[in-house]
Write a protein that holds these residues in place. Structure first.
Motif, PDB file in Angstrom:
ATOM      1  N   CYS A   3      -3.330  36.739  -8.274  1.00  0.00           N
ATOM      2  CA  CYS A   3      -3.865  35.660  -9.118  1.00  0.00           C
ATOM      3  C   CYS A   3      -4.942  34.861  -8.381  1.00  0.00           C
ATOM      4  O   CYS A   3      -5.938  34.449  -8.979  1.00  0.00           O
ATOM      5  CB  CYS A   3      -2.734  34.735  -9.566  1.00  0.00           C
ATOM      6  N   ILE A 108      -4.165  44.119 -14.200  1.00  0.00           N
ATOM      7  CA  ILE A 108      -3.155  44.223 -15.255  1.00  0.00           C
ATOM      8  C   ILE A 108      -2.262  45.437 -15.023  1.00  0.00           C
ATOM      9  O   ILE A 108      -1.034  45.388 -15.206  1.00  0.00           O
ATOM     10  CB  ILE A 108      -3.834  44.300 -16.635  1.00  0.00           C
ATOM     11  N   VAL A 124       1.579  38.706 -16.840  1.00  0.00           N
ATOM     12  CA  VAL A 124       0.199  38.895 -17.284  1.00  0.00           C
ATOM     13  C   VAL A 124      -0.412  37.559 -17.686  1.00  0.00           C
ATOM     14  O   VAL A 124      -1.606  37.307 -17.464  1.00  0.00           O
ATOM     15  CB  VAL A 124       0.136  39.909 -18.445  1.00  0.00           C
ATOM     16  N   GLY A 125       0.415  36.682 -18.263  1.00  0.00           N
ATOM     17  CA  GLY A 125      -0.064  35.349 -18.619  1.00  0.00           C
ATOM     18  C   GLY A 125      -0.579  34.581 -17.415  1.00  0.00           C
ATOM     19  O   GLY A 125      -1.630  33.929 -17.475  1.00  0.00           O
ATOM     20  N   LEU A 128      -4.003  35.986 -16.289  1.00  0.00           N
ATOM     21  CA  LEU A 128      -5.129  35.515 -17.093  1.00  0.00           C
ATOM     22  C   LEU A 128      -5.327  34.007 -16.947  1.00  0.00           C
ATOM     23  O   LEU A 128      -6.447  33.514 -17.085  1.00  0.00           O
ATOM     24  CB  LEU A 128      -4.921  35.892 -18.557  1.00  0.00           C
ATOM     25  N   SER A 259      -2.475  30.454 -21.300  1.00  0.00           N
ATOM     26  CA  SER A 259      -2.188  31.812 -20.855  1.00  0.00           C
ATOM     27  C   SER A 259      -0.758  31.939 -20.358  1.00  0.00           C
ATOM     28  O   SER A 259      -0.048  32.889 -20.688  1.00  0.00           O
ATOM     29  CB  SER A 259      -3.169  32.227 -19.752  1.00  0.00           C
ATOM     30  N   GLY A 263       2.121  33.822 -22.797  1.00  0.00           N
ATOM     31  CA  GLY A 263       2.828  34.997 -22.305  1.00  0.00           C
ATOM     32  C   GLY A 263       4.327  34.799 -22.262  1.00  0.00           C
ATOM     33  O   GLY A 263       5.100  35.683 -22.670  1.00  0.00           O
ATOM     34  N   SER A 315      -4.408  35.767 -25.461  1.00  0.00           N
ATOM     35  CA  SER A 315      -5.109  36.813 -24.715  1.00  0.00           C
ATOM     36  C   SER A 315      -4.144  37.642 -23.869  1.00  0.00           C
ATOM     37  O   SER A 315      -4.191  38.877 -23.879  1.00  0.00           O
ATOM     38  CB  SER A 315      -6.186  36.184 -23.826  1.00  0.00           C
ATOM     39  N   SER A 316      -3.265  36.975 -23.133  1.00  0.00           N
ATOM     40  CA  SER A 316      -2.310  37.702 -22.297  1.00  0.00           C
ATOM     41  C   SER A 316      -1.321  38.499 -23.147  1.00  0.00           C
ATOM     42  O   SER A 316      -0.812  39.537 -22.720  1.00  0.00           O
ATOM     43  CB  SER A 316      -1.550  36.735 -21.392  1.00  0.00           C
ATOM     44  N   SER A 319      -2.831  41.843 -23.995  1.00  0.00           N
ATOM     45  CA  SER A 319      -2.782  42.736 -22.833  1.00  0.00           C
ATOM     46  C   SER A 319      -1.383  43.288 -22.634  1.00  0.00           C
ATOM     47  O   SER A 319      -1.189  44.475 -22.355  1.00  0.00           O
ATOM     48  CB  SER A 319      -3.243  41.980 -21.582  1.00  0.00           C
ATOM     49  N   THR A 320      -0.378  42.418 -22.777  1.00  0.00           N
ATOM     50  CA  THR A 320       1.006  42.863 -22.624  1.00  0.00           C
ATOM     51  C   THR A 320       1.385  43.834 -23.727  1.00  0.00           C
ATOM     52  O   THR A 320       2.069  44.839 -23.485  1.00  0.00           O
ATOM     53  CB  THR A 320       1.947  41.650 -22.653  1.00  0.00           C
TER      54      THR A 320
END
Length: 405
Positions: A3, A108, A124-125, A128, A259, A263, A315-316, A319-320
Motif C-alpha cells: 500500500c 491486486i 483490495v479496499g 485502492l 475504498s 471493500g 472501485s475496490s 476489483s474484488t
C-alpha cells in the motif's frame, strides 16, 4: 508495504489536474485540448494494462511491479523539464501512464493470492485507498507549490513520489526476482480471459466501464471546477489554482475512507448491494455538482466530499468481484480486459467534458456549461447502476462474497 508503494507511485496521476487551470491559460488551450491531456493519461493506462496484466499471468507479478516502478520514476522526472505545450504534455503524461500501469494490476493479483474471499474485499479496499492517499498528497503538495513557485516546480515535487515507490518496491520484494527466475513461467501465455459465456464477469466489467467514465471524468476536472468557483468569487488565477487543487484533495481524502469502507462493507453485505448504493449517490452528485458554480464554497466542498466518497467507494468492490468471477489462472487477462475498457471510457470522459465546456465558453464557461458537463458523467453512473441490478438478479451472483451477492 504494498500500500505504501502504491500511494507514492500514484502522485503523478493527479499531477496534471493539480496544475491544469494554470497551464491551460499559459499554453492557450481550449477546454477540449486541456481535457485531451487527461485523456492521454487514461489512454496510456488502458493500452498498457492490457499487456501488463496479461504478462503478470505469465511472469511473477512482483517482477512486473518493480520494473514498472523504476520506469515510472524515470519518466516522471522528465515531465517538468520537457513539458512545453499541448503536444509535449500529452505525450509525456501518456508515457507516465504507460509506465505506472504495472503497479496496479500486479498489486491486486498479489492481494488475491494472499487473502481468501472472506477478507479480500477489505484488502483490495486498502490497496485502492492507498491510491487515493497518493492523490491527496499530489493535490495538497501540488496546490501549495504551484501557488508559490509555479507549475514546473509542482510537477518536479510530485515526480519524487514514483522515485520513492521504486525504492520501496526494491526493499519490499528483495530476493523475489531471483526466486522468480528459478521458478520459471507461472503458465503458458494466453489471451483467454475466461469471459466467454461468463455473464457475471461480463456485467462486472460493464459496471466498471461506466464507473470509470464517471470517476475519471470527475477526477480530471474537479480541481479546475473548484478553481473556477473561486474565480467567480474574485480569487486571482494562481491562487485559485492552488486552492482549487488543495480543496479537491479533501474529496480524495473521502476516497481513502470510501475504498476501505466500501471493500469491508461488501464483505459483509454483498458486492452488488454496495456498488448499487454507491452508484446511486454518485449519480445524484454528478447531476447536481456542476450547477453549483456560484454556490457558497462550503456547500461546494461538502457536496464534493460526498461525491468523492460515493464515486470511489465501489472501485475496490469491482476489483474484488472480478477475482471471484474468473478462474485464478486467467485473472490477469480478465483484469486486462476490464482495464482496457474501463480506462478507455475514462479517457473519453474528460475529452467530452471539455467539449461541453467549450460549447458554453471554454475557460469562461457559465453555470450551465459546468452543469451539463458534470451531468454527462452522471449518465455513466445510471447505466452502471442498471448493470449491477441486472447482475444481482442472476442466480450466478451467489458466487460473490461467499453467497452475499
Amino acid at each position: 508495504g504494498l500500500c505504501a508503494a502504491r500511494a507514492t507511485g500514484s502522485t503523478m496521476a493527479m499531477a496534471y489536474p493539480a496544475v491544469l487551470s494554470v497551464v491551460q491559460k499559459e499554453w492557450g488551450l481550449s477546454a477540449t485540448a486541456a481535457g485531451s491531456i487527461s485523456s492521454a493519461y487514461q489512454i496510456g493506462t488502458a493500452v498498457a494494462l492490457v499487456g501488463v496484466s496479461a504478462l503478470a499471468d505469465y511472469m511473477n507479478p512482483r517482477v512486473v511491479f518493480i520494473a514498472s516502478a523504476g520506469l515510472t520514476a524515470a519518466v516522471s522526472l522528465l515531465v517538468p523539464f520537457l513539458a512545453q505545450g499541448h503536444i509535449s504534455a500529452l505525450l509525456l503524461f501518456g508515457a507516465v501512464a504507460v509506465a505506472a500501469s504495472g503497479i496496479y494490476t500486479p498489486g491486486i493479483m498479489l492481494l488475491a493470492e494472499r487473502f481468501e474471499p472472506a477478507r479480500r474485499g477489505r484488502a483490495v479496499g486498502w490497496f485502492l485507498a492507498a491510491s487515493s492517499l497518493g492523490y491527496v498528497i499530489a493535490l495538497v503538495v501540488g496546490g501549495i507549490v504551484v501557488a508559490r513557485v509555479g507549475w514546473r516546480a509542482a510537477l518536479g515535487a510530485l515526480a519524487l513520489g514514483p522515485v520513492l515507490c521504486f525504492a520501496l518496491s526494491l526493499a519490499l520484494f528483495r530476493g523475489e526476482r531471483s526466486r522468480a527466475r528459478r521458478a520459471g513461467p507461472r503458465q503458458g501465455f494466453s489471451l483467454d480471459a475466461d469471459l466467454s459465456g461468463n455473464r457475471p464477469a461480463q456485467l462486472m466489467i460493464v459496471g466498471y466501464v461506466f464507473h470509470s467514465w464517471e470517476l475519471l471524468g470527475m477526477w480530471a476536472w474537479t480541481p479546475a471546477f473548484v478553481a473556477a468557483a473561486l474565480a467567480v468569487q474574485g480569487t486571482g488565477a494562481e491562487r485559485a489554482a492552488g486552492l482549487g487543487a488543495t480543496l479537491s484533495a479533501l474529496f480524495h481524502v473521502m476516497g481513502i475512507v470510501a475504498s476501505a469502507v466500501g471493500g469491508a462493507l461488501s464483505d459483509r453485505w454483498g458486492r452488488t448491494a454496495v456498488i448499487a448504493v454507491m452508484m446511486l449517490v454518485s449519480s445524484a452528485c454528478s447531476f447536481s455538482f456542476g450547477w453549483m458554480l456560484a454556490a457558497p464554497l462550503l456547500l461546494i466542498v461538502a457536496i464534493g466530499c460526498l461525491y468523492g466518497f460515493s464515486a470511489l467507494g465501489d472501485s475496490s468492490v469491482y476489483s474484488t468481484g472480478i477475482t471471484e468471477t474468473v478462474r485464478p489462472e486467467r485473472l490477469g487477462s480478465a483484469l486486462a480486459v476490464r482495464s482496457l475498457l474501463g480506462f478507455g471510457a475514462g479517457a473519453v470522459a474528460p475529452l467530452v467534458f471539455g467539449w461541453v465546456l467549450d460549447l458554453y465558453g471554454g475557460r469562461s464557461a457559465s453555470v450551465a456549461g459546468w452543469g451539463w458537463a458534470f451531468s454527462v458523467l452522471g449518465v455513466g453512473g445510471v447505466l452502471g447502476l442498471l448493470s449491477m441490478l441486472w447482475l444481482r438478479a442472476l442466480p450466478e451472483s451467489r458466487r460473490l462474497a461467499g453467497g452475499k451477492r
